[in-house]
Scaffold this active site. Sequence first.
Site, PDB file in Angstrom:
ATOM      1  N   ASN A 198       2.825   1.337   8.847  1.00  0.00           N
ATOM      2  CA  ASN A 198       2.401   1.053  10.213  1.00  0.00           C
ATOM      3  C   ASN A 198       1.794   2.323  10.798  1.00  0.00           C
ATOM      4  O   ASN A 198       1.777   3.382  10.147  1.00  0.00           O
ATOM      5  CB  ASN A 198       3.558   0.514  11.061  1.00  0.00           C
ATOM      6  N   ARG A 200       2.687   4.470  13.110  1.00  0.00           N
ATOM      7  CA  ARG A 200       3.573   5.630  13.259  1.00  0.00           C
ATOM      8  C   ARG A 200       3.888   6.252  11.906  1.00  0.00           C
ATOM      9  O   ARG A 200       3.906   7.478  11.765  1.00  0.00           O
ATOM     10  CB  ARG A 200       4.865   5.221  13.968  1.00  0.00           C
ATOM     11  N   GLU A 201       4.131   5.410  10.896  1.00  0.00           N
ATOM     12  CA  GLU A 201       4.388   5.929   9.553  1.00  0.00           C
ATOM     13  C   GLU A 201       3.164   6.639   8.998  1.00  0.00           C
ATOM     14  O   GLU A 201       3.279   7.700   8.365  1.00  0.00           O
ATOM     15  CB  GLU A 201       4.815   4.789   8.630  1.00  0.00           C
ATOM     16  N   ASP A 265       7.085  -6.676   6.627  1.00  0.00           N
ATOM     17  CA  ASP A 265       7.505  -7.377   5.406  1.00  0.00           C
ATOM     18  C   ASP A 265       6.582  -8.557   5.126  1.00  0.00           C
ATOM     19  O   ASP A 265       6.201  -8.818   3.985  1.00  0.00           O
ATOM     20  CB  ASP A 265       8.945  -7.884   5.542  1.00  0.00           C
TER      21      ASP A 265
END
Length: 325
Positions: A198, A200-201, A265
Site C-alpha cells: 500500500n 504507506r508501505e 488481501d
Amino acid sequence: MTKNDFSGKRILVIGDVMLDKYVYGDTLRLSAEASVPIILYQKTEYRLGGAANVAANIKALGGNPLLVGLAGDDDGGAQLNSLLKNSGIQATILDSKRQTTLKTRIIANRQQIARIDDEDTSRLPADVVQALIRHLTTSVADVSAIIISDYAKGIIVNRRILSAVTYGRNSNIPLFIDPKVSNGALYECVDIYAITPNSREAEGLVPDSRGIDSLGRGLLDRYKCNHAVITRGDQGISVFSSDKYSHTYIPATARDVFDVSGAGDTVIAALALGTVSGMSIVAAAQFANAAAGVVVGKHGTAMATIEEVLASGYKFPGGTMCGTP
C-alpha cells in the site's frame, strides 16, 4: 460467467495466518469510571485473517488456494482450522509451538472503536522451520502462482523458508509479494513478478521517494520486479511496469466504504488469479480493483465473489474471463 471459470487455477499462499475476532455491541453512554464508552455486548464473530484471508478470497473468486502457515495448539488455532475446513480451503497449518495470532476488533454502533492484538513473533524453532520447508518444497512446483502474504508475524523473516518458496519453483510460476517494510531487504534478491504494497508501505520501502511516480520507479529499481502495484485506498491503484517504467492509474470503484480491513488481501488474490488466467497486469489490476471495491463496502475482513464483482459493473476484457495477454 461463473466463479468456476477460475477453478483450474491452483495458487499457493504462504505467510502469516491470523484469526480475526469481531466483538459487536451498542454504546449509549460513557463510563463513570473513565471517559470510555460502555459497550452492551451483542455477538462475537470469527473470520480468517492475514494469509488465510488471501486464500479465502481466492476461494471466493472461484480459484483453488493451497495455504501453508502456522497456528498454535490453542482455542484460536482450533477456530482457525474450523473456518478453513468450513470454507473448503486446502491448508497445511502446522503447530508453531506458540499462540495463534489473534486480532480482536471491538465494533460499537457499526464503528470500530478498538483493536487488541495478541501475538508472539519470536524466532521459530528449528523443527518448525524444517517442517515448513518440507511442505513448501513439495508444494511449489504444482501451482499456477505463488503468493507471499507478509504481515511481519514471524514466518517470512526466515531466509531458509523464503528460499524454499522462491528457488524451488519453476521459473514460469509468477511470484506475488505483499510485503512489510521491516522485511523489505529480504526480497531484494528474489525473482518477483509483482510486489503489492500500500502507499504507506511503499514509502517505507523507498524512503527517498518523492510522489507516486518516484515510489513506483523506486520499487522497480530496488526489487528488479516485473511490476509494482501500489494500492492507494480511496485513490485506487497505480500499476508500474519495468518496461519503460510505464505507469497506469486505476481509480477506485467503491461507492460506500465501511471497512478497508483486508482489502490488500483481496487485491493480491484477484491480481494473481487474473494474471494466471491470461490477463495483462493492468487488466488483472482492474479486476483486483473492482474486487477490492466490493470488499470495502462490507464490514470487517471479507471476500468478494465473481457474481458480486460483476454486479458492481465490472466487465472482463473482451467480455470473457481472460484478458488480453
